[in-house]
Design a protein around this motif. Structure first.
Motif, PDB file in Angstrom:
ATOM      1  N   MET A   1       0.846  -1.160   0.000  1.00 56.57           N
ATOM      2  CA  MET A   1       0.000   0.000   0.000  1.00 56.57           C
ATOM      3  C   MET A   1       0.897   1.230   0.000  1.00 56.57           C
ATOM      4  SD  MET A   1      -3.125   1.093   2.542  1.00 56.57           S
ATOM      5  CE  MET A   1      -3.814  -0.516   2.395  1.00 56.57           C
ATOM      6  N   GLN A   2       0.519   2.194  -0.789  1.00 55.90           N
ATOM      7  CA  GLN A   2       1.277   3.435  -0.857  1.00 55.90           C
ATOM      8  C   GLN A   2       0.498   4.541  -0.179  1.00 55.90           C
ATOM      9  OE1 GLN A   2       1.912   4.217  -4.967  1.00 55.90           O
ATOM     10  NE2 GLN A   2       3.315   2.517  -5.253  1.00 55.90           N
ATOM     11  N   ARG A   3       1.210   5.492   0.352  1.00 55.53           N
ATOM     12  CA  ARG A   3       0.578   6.632   0.998  1.00 55.53           C
ATOM     13  C   ARG A   3       0.907   7.876   0.189  1.00 55.53           C
ATOM     14  NH1 ARG A   3      -0.012   6.941   7.214  1.00 55.53           N
ATOM     15  NH2 ARG A   3      -1.713   5.647   6.567  1.00 55.53           N
ATOM     16  N   LEU A   4      -0.120   8.625  -0.145  1.00 55.96           N
ATOM     17  CA  LEU A   4       0.022   9.835  -0.938  1.00 55.96           C
ATOM     18  C   LEU A   4      -0.315  11.031  -0.056  1.00 55.96           C
ATOM     19  CD1 LEU A   4       0.335  11.178  -3.769  1.00 55.96           C
ATOM     20  CD2 LEU A   4      -2.109  10.801  -4.068  1.00 55.96           C
ATOM     21  N   ARG A   5       0.531  12.040  -0.077  1.00 56.63           N
ATOM     22  CA  ARG A   5       0.289  13.251   0.707  1.00 56.63           C
ATOM     23  C   ARG A   5      -0.178  14.347  -0.250  1.00 56.63           C
ATOM     24  NH1 ARG A   5       2.198  15.191   5.636  1.00 56.63           N
ATOM     25  NH2 ARG A   5       3.590  13.432   5.771  1.00 56.63           N
ATOM     26  N   VAL A  15      -3.521  10.017   1.970  1.00 54.79           N
ATOM     27  CA  VAL A  15      -4.434   9.077   1.325  1.00 54.79           C
ATOM     28  C   VAL A  15      -3.679   7.776   1.090  1.00 54.79           C
ATOM     29  CG1 VAL A  15      -5.866   8.655  -0.703  1.00 54.79           C
ATOM     30  CG2 VAL A  15      -5.615  10.983   0.166  1.00 54.79           C
ATOM     31  N   ASP A  16      -4.274   6.666   1.543  1.00 59.90           N
ATOM     32  CA  ASP A  16      -3.690   5.354   1.271  1.00 59.90           C
ATOM     33  C   ASP A  16      -4.186   4.871  -0.081  1.00 59.90           C
ATOM     34  OD1 ASP A  16      -2.316   5.212   3.659  1.00 59.90           O
ATOM     35  OD2 ASP A  16      -4.000   4.337   4.730  1.00 59.90           O
ATOM     36  N   ILE A  17      -3.263   4.431  -0.909  1.00 58.28           N
ATOM     37  CA  ILE A  17      -3.600   3.938  -2.237  1.00 58.28           C
ATOM     38  C   ILE A  17      -3.442   2.428  -2.217  1.00 58.28           C
ATOM     39  CG2 ILE A  17      -3.011   3.985  -4.676  1.00 58.28           C
ATOM     40  CD1 ILE A  17      -1.943   6.805  -4.221  1.00 58.28           C
ATOM     41  N   ASP A  18      -4.534   1.734  -2.479  1.00 53.28           N
ATOM     42  CA  ASP A  18      -4.553   0.278  -2.463  1.00 53.28           C
ATOM     43  C   ASP A  18      -4.354  -0.230  -3.880  1.00 53.28           C
ATOM     44  OD1 ASP A  18      -4.950  -2.351  -1.874  1.00 53.28           O
ATOM     45  OD2 ASP A  18      -6.945  -2.103  -1.046  1.00 53.28           O
ATOM     46  N   ASP A  19      -3.650  -1.321  -4.032  1.00 57.61           N
ATOM     47  CA  ASP A  19      -3.418  -1.866  -5.365  1.00 57.61           C
ATOM     48  C   ASP A  19      -4.499  -2.863  -5.777  1.00 57.61           C
ATOM     49  OD1 ASP A  19      -2.797  -4.016  -3.798  1.00 57.61           O
ATOM     50  OD2 ASP A  19      -0.730  -4.193  -4.466  1.00 57.61           O
ATOM     51  N   GLY A  20      -5.547  -3.011  -4.963  1.00 57.41           N
ATOM     52  CA  GLY A  20      -6.671  -3.865  -5.337  1.00 57.41           C
ATOM     53  C   GLY A  20      -6.572  -5.297  -4.834  1.00 57.41           C
ATOM     54  N   ARG A  21      -5.442  -5.686  -4.296  1.00 58.82           N
ATOM     55  CA  ARG A  21      -5.314  -7.046  -3.792  1.00 58.82           C
ATOM     56  C   ARG A  21      -5.916  -7.149  -2.406  1.00 58.82           C
ATOM     57  NH1 ARG A  21       0.936  -8.103  -4.599  1.00 58.82           N
ATOM     58  NH2 ARG A  21       0.954  -5.907  -4.105  1.00 58.82           N
ATOM     59  N   LEU A  22      -6.356  -8.351  -2.044  1.00 58.30           N
ATOM     60  CA  LEU A  22      -6.867  -8.584  -0.700  1.00 58.30           C
ATOM     61  C   LEU A  22      -5.722  -8.499   0.293  1.00 58.30           C
ATOM     62  CD1 LEU A  22      -9.230 -11.600  -1.372  1.00 58.30           C
ATOM     63  CD2 LEU A  22      -9.889  -9.247  -0.878  1.00 58.30           C
ATOM     64  N   PRO A  23      -6.018  -8.064   1.511  1.00 64.34           N
ATOM     65  CA  PRO A  23      -4.951  -8.013   2.510  1.00 64.34           C
ATOM     66  C   PRO A  23      -4.428  -9.406   2.833  1.00 64.34           C
ATOM     67  CG  PRO A  23      -7.070  -7.446   3.487  1.00 64.34           C
ATOM     68  CD  PRO A  23      -7.293  -7.623   2.025  1.00 64.34           C
ATOM     69  N   GLU A  24      -3.203  -9.459   3.254  1.00 66.78           N
ATOM     70  CA  GLU A  24      -2.585 -10.728   3.602  1.00 66.78           C
ATOM     71  C   GLU A  24      -3.251 -11.309   4.840  1.00 66.78           C
ATOM     72  OE1 GLU A  24       1.877 -11.890   4.628  1.00 66.78           O
ATOM     73  OE2 GLU A  24       1.676 -10.384   3.043  1.00 66.78           O
ATOM     74  N   HIS A  25      -3.539 -12.613   4.818  1.00 70.01           N
ATOM     75  CA  HIS A  25      -4.168 -13.268   5.963  1.00 70.01           C
ATOM     76  C   HIS A  25      -3.115 -13.514   7.026  1.00 70.01           C
ATOM     77  CE1 HIS A  25      -7.066 -15.640   8.144  1.00 70.01           C
ATOM     78  NE2 HIS A  25      -6.142 -16.551   8.304  1.00 70.01           N
TER      79      HIS A  25
END
Length: 57
Positions: A1-5, A15-25
């Motif tokens: 996850m990337q964080r954009l200021r 703002v956290d930018i998600d790459d669309g993948r599910l979080p790691e279990h």
């Protein structure tokens, strides 16, 4: 996850930018199955099933 200021006059927004993948279990995390089971238990606790409600009426 990337964080954009984002910078605005007098304000900063992170703002956290998600790459669309599910979080790691991870151990102790709640997955979809557990979440749905909890939701069903909560709903059924407050709303009886229609066939049971008909028997109780």
């Amino acid at each position: 996850m990337q964080r954009l200021r984002l910078a605005f006059p007098g304000r900063h927004l992170l703002v956290d930018i998600d790459d669309g993948r599910l979080p790691e279990h991870t151990e102790g995390s709640v997955g979809v199955r557990e979440s749905l089971a909890l939701l069903e238990r909560n709903i059924s606790r407050n709303h009886p099933r229609p066939e049971l409600a008909a028997l109780l009426a």
